[in-house]
Design a protein around this motif. Structure first.
Motif, PDB file in Angstrom:
ATOM      1  N   GLN A  28     -12.272 -29.843 -17.230  1.00 27.96           N
ATOM      2  CA  GLN A  28     -11.252 -31.139 -16.378  1.00 27.96           C
ATOM      3  C   GLN A  28     -12.693 -31.274 -15.641  1.00 27.96           C
ATOM      4  N   THR A  29     -12.172 -31.931 -14.711  1.00 20.39           N
ATOM      5  CA  THR A  29     -13.063 -32.695 -14.072  1.00 20.39           C
ATOM      6  C   THR A  29     -13.475 -32.058 -13.187  1.00 20.39           C
ATOM      7  N   PHE A  30     -15.125 -32.142 -12.644  1.00 16.72           N
ATOM      8  CA  PHE A  30     -15.675 -31.387 -11.970  1.00 16.72           C
ATOM      9  C   PHE A  30     -16.171 -32.455 -10.471  1.00 16.72           C
ATOM     10  N   PRO A  31     -15.355 -31.371  -9.296  1.00 10.63           N
ATOM     11  CA  PRO A  31     -15.125 -30.867  -8.805  1.00 10.63           C
ATOM     12  C   PRO A  31     -13.663 -30.752  -8.741  1.00 10.63           C
ATOM     13  N   SER A  32     -12.507 -29.586  -9.267  1.00 11.47           N
ATOM     14  CA  SER A  32     -11.351 -30.612  -9.121  1.00 11.47           C
ATOM     15  C   SER A  32     -10.327 -29.090  -7.700  1.00 11.47           C
ATOM     16  N   ARG A  33     -10.980 -29.145  -7.182  1.00  9.30           N
ATOM     17  CA  ARG A  33     -10.503 -28.780  -5.862  1.00  9.30           C
ATOM     18  C   ARG A  33     -11.476 -29.022  -4.653  1.00  9.30           C
ATOM     19  N   PRO A  34     -10.619 -28.656  -3.274  1.00  8.68           N
ATOM     20  CA  PRO A  34     -12.514 -29.063  -2.294  1.00  8.68           C
ATOM     21  C   PRO A  34     -13.316 -28.584  -2.517  1.00  8.68           C
ATOM     22  N   ILE A  35     -14.332 -28.306  -1.931  1.00 12.99           N
ATOM     23  CA  ILE A  35     -15.319 -27.953  -1.470  1.00 12.99           C
ATOM     24  C   ILE A  35     -15.271 -27.499  -0.510  1.00 12.99           C
ATOM     25  N   THR A  36     -15.824 -26.226  -0.311  1.00 18.17           N
ATOM     26  CA  THR A  36     -15.919 -25.692   0.659  1.00 18.17           C
ATOM     27  C   THR A  36     -17.399 -25.631   1.168  1.00 18.17           C
ATOM     28  N   MET A  37     -18.141 -25.817   2.372  1.00 22.31           N
ATOM     29  CA  MET A  37     -19.699 -25.768   2.774  1.00 22.31           C
ATOM     30  C   MET A  37     -19.409 -25.458   3.909  1.00 22.31           C
ATOM     31  N   ILE A  38     -20.474 -23.892   3.747  1.00 20.83           N
ATOM     32  CA  ILE A  38     -20.662 -23.207   4.931  1.00 20.83           C
ATOM     33  C   ILE A  38     -21.984 -23.659   6.034  1.00 20.83           C
ATOM     34  N   VAL A  39     -21.175 -23.052   7.046  1.00 23.33           N
ATOM     35  CA  VAL A  39     -22.329 -23.483   7.804  1.00 23.33           C
ATOM     36  C   VAL A  39     -22.864 -22.195   8.521  1.00 23.33           C
ATOM     37  N   PRO A  40     -23.849 -21.756   8.990  1.00 23.71           N
ATOM     38  CA  PRO A  40     -24.679 -20.980   9.072  1.00 23.71           C
ATOM     39  C   PRO A  40     -24.739 -20.895  10.708  1.00 23.71           C
ATOM     40  N   PHE A  41     -24.291 -21.876  11.149  1.00 26.32           N
ATOM     41  CA  PHE A  41     -24.728 -21.580  13.116  1.00 26.32           C
ATOM     42  C   PHE A  41     -22.626 -22.228  13.640  1.00 26.32           C
ATOM     43  N   PRO A  42     -22.706 -21.201  14.686  1.00 31.96           N
ATOM     44  CA  PRO A  42     -21.672 -22.079  15.673  1.00 31.96           C
ATOM     45  C   PRO A  42     -21.050 -23.630  15.523  1.00 31.96           C
ATOM     46  N   ALA A  43     -20.133 -23.920  15.632  1.00 30.72           N
ATOM     47  CA  ALA A  43     -18.956 -25.478  16.034  1.00 30.72           C
ATOM     48  C   ALA A  43     -20.058 -25.833  17.088  1.00 30.72           C
ATOM     49  N   GLY A  44     -20.725 -27.563  16.862  1.00 37.39           N
ATOM     50  CA  GLY A  44     -20.307 -27.702  17.820  1.00 37.39           C
ATOM     51  C   GLY A  44     -22.537 -28.383  17.995  1.00 37.39           C
ATOM     52  N   GLY A  45     -23.152 -27.450  17.258  1.00 38.71           N
ATOM     53  CA  GLY A  45     -24.244 -27.886  17.125  1.00 38.71           C
ATOM     54  C   GLY A  45     -24.761 -28.491  16.635  1.00 38.71           C
ATOM     55  N   GLY A  46     -26.065 -29.002  16.283  1.00 38.18           N
ATOM     56  CA  GLY A  46     -26.915 -29.670  15.612  1.00 38.18           C
ATOM     57  C   GLY A  46     -26.715 -29.803  13.865  1.00 38.18           C
ATOM     58  N   THR A  47     -26.682 -28.212  13.709  1.00 31.63           N
ATOM     59  CA  THR A  47     -26.579 -28.268  12.367  1.00 31.63           C
ATOM     60  C   THR A  47     -25.053 -28.488  11.429  1.00 31.63           C
ATOM     61  N   ASP A  48     -23.948 -28.245  12.527  1.00 37.43           N
ATOM     62  CA  ASP A  48     -23.199 -28.521  12.202  1.00 37.43           C
ATOM     63  C   ASP A  48     -22.796 -29.498  12.089  1.00 37.43           C
ATOM     64  N   LEU A  49     -23.318 -30.716  12.970  1.00 40.89           N
ATOM     65  CA  LEU A  49     -22.828 -31.934  13.596  1.00 40.89           C
ATOM     66  C   LEU A  49     -23.877 -32.909  12.158  1.00 40.89           C
ATOM     67  N   THR A  50     -24.775 -32.639  11.866  1.00 43.68           N
ATOM     68  CA  THR A  50     -25.616 -32.598   9.973  1.00 43.68           C
ATOM     69  C   THR A  50     -25.123 -32.208   9.124  1.00 43.68           C
ATOM     70  N   ALA A  51     -24.321 -31.858   8.884  1.00 48.16           N
ATOM     71  CA  ALA A  51     -22.712 -31.103   7.853  1.00 48.16           C
ATOM     72  C   ALA A  51     -22.140 -31.635   7.626  1.00 48.16           C
ATOM     73  N   ARG A  52     -21.416 -33.070   9.056  1.00 45.78           N
ATOM     74  CA  ARG A  52     -20.482 -33.556   8.610  1.00 45.78           C
ATOM     75  C   ARG A  52     -20.690 -35.080   8.211  1.00 45.78           C
ATOM     76  N   ILE A  53     -21.682 -35.076   9.216  1.00 43.57           N
ATOM     77  CA  ILE A  53     -22.343 -36.342   8.636  1.00 43.57           C
ATOM     78  C   ILE A  53     -22.507 -36.061   6.933  1.00 43.57           C
ATOM     79  N   VAL A  54     -23.120 -35.344   7.018  1.00 44.35           N
ATOM     80  CA  VAL A  54     -23.967 -35.340   5.354  1.00 44.35           C
ATOM     81  C   VAL A  54     -22.596 -35.209   4.060  1.00 44.35           C
TER      82      VAL A  54
END
Length: 97
Positions: A28-54
């Motif tokens: 199968q072509t990789f990836p074949s389904r949506p990718i889940t990225m776990i951010v180990p901090f609450p939503a709205g922080g700098g890490t969450d923002l960076t993950a969404r930008i990346v």
């Protein structure tokens, strides 16, 4: 070069079967389904923002949507295994036939 008849027949059979097998056993072509990225901090922080930008260019490059899951404390020793086991259960449910 003198090939015994049996060896020649094995080689000929293998050569004729190879194109049929290569069409059947295609990965199968990789990836074949949506990718889940776990951010180990609450939503709205700098890490969450960076993950969404990346995740935006990653999604365009890979051709799959990227889902951001914020799990507060998932990077620590206590919650890390819990986050990975939750992700594994989610993936296993996707594979049920």
């Amino acid at each position: 070069m003198n090939l015994p008849r049996r060896r020649f027949l094995h080689l000929a059979l293998g050569a004729t079967a190879l194109p049929a097998v290569s069409r059947i056993a295609r990965a199968q072509t990789f990836p074949s389904r949506p990718i889940t990225m776990i951010v180990p901090f609450p939503a709205g922080g700098g890490t969450d923002l960076t993950a969404r930008i990346v995740s935006e260019p990653m999604s365009r490059t890979l051709g799959q949507p990227i889902v951001i899951e914020n799990m507060a404390g998932a990077g620590g020793a206590a919650r890390g295994p819990l986050a990975t086991s939750a992700l594994a259960r989610k993936c296993r449910s996707d594979l049920d036939f």
